[in-house]
Design a protein around this motif. Structure first.
Motif, short mmCIF file in Angstrom:
data_model
loop_
_atom_site.label_atom_id
_atom_site.label_comp_id
_atom_site.label_asym_id
_atom_site.label_seq_id
_atom_site.Cartn_x
_atom_site.Cartn_y
_atom_site.Cartn_z
N THR A 52 -70.79 -12.85 69.66
CA THR A 52 -71.00 -11.55 69.01
C THR A 52 -70.56 -10.41 69.92
O THR A 52 -69.86 -9.49 69.48
N GLY A 53 -70.93 -10.47 71.17
CA GLY A 53 -70.56 -9.42 72.12
C GLY A 53 -69.07 -9.37 72.37
O GLY A 53 -68.48 -8.29 72.48
N GLU A 56 -67.46 -7.74 69.30
CA GLU A 56 -67.70 -6.29 69.32
C GLU A 56 -66.76 -5.59 70.31
O GLU A 56 -66.19 -4.55 69.99
N ASP A 57 -66.59 -6.17 71.48
CA ASP A 57 -65.68 -5.59 72.48
C ASP A 57 -64.25 -5.51 71.96
O ASP A 57 -63.57 -4.50 72.13
N GLU A 59 -63.29 -5.45 68.81
CA GLU A 59 -63.23 -4.47 67.72
C GLU A 59 -63.16 -3.06 68.27
O GLU A 59 -62.40 -2.23 67.77
N VAL A 60 -63.92 -2.77 69.32
CA VAL A 60 -63.89 -1.45 69.96
C VAL A 60 -62.50 -1.17 70.52
O VAL A 60 -62.01 -0.05 70.48
#
Length: 102
Positions: A52-53, A56-57, A59-60
């Motif tokens: 998940t992390g 997210e990274d 996607e950012v």
């Protein structure tokens, strides 16, 4: 006791990785066209939890078309940039960054 478990877990992960039995998160992005490997992990559930992390990274950073696969493997290269036609080998020792140890 936490330190002993942490050290034992690190030894187990390194042993499993050496034998090709460790779990890795493989993330393939369409834009940019890259394949990333994150790990190693002792279990598939640890890898899934950490994925998940990583997502997210990415996607950012603007990555699109993200596909995730958790699998047992032993990647030779941790980042493959298909758009650039090159392999980027992140020479990183497992430090358990981003992993949740219990």
């Amino acid at each position: 006791m936490k330190t002993i478990w942490h050290n034992l877990k690190e030894v187990l992960i390194n042993t499993f990785d050496y034998l090709g039995l460790a779990w890795w998160v493989e993330i393939v992005t369409q834009n940019p066209r890259c394949t990333y490997y994150f790990g190693p992990f002792l279990s598939s559930s640890d890898a899934k939890l950490s994925s998940t992390g990583y997502i997210e990274d990415l996607e950012v950073e603007g990555a699109q078309g993200i596909a995730v696969n958790v699998k047992r493997c032993k990647p030779n290269t941790l980042t493959i940039a298909d758009d650039l036609g090159e392999k980027i080998d992140r020479k990183v020792q497992p430090t358990f960054g981003g992993q949740i140890l219990s």
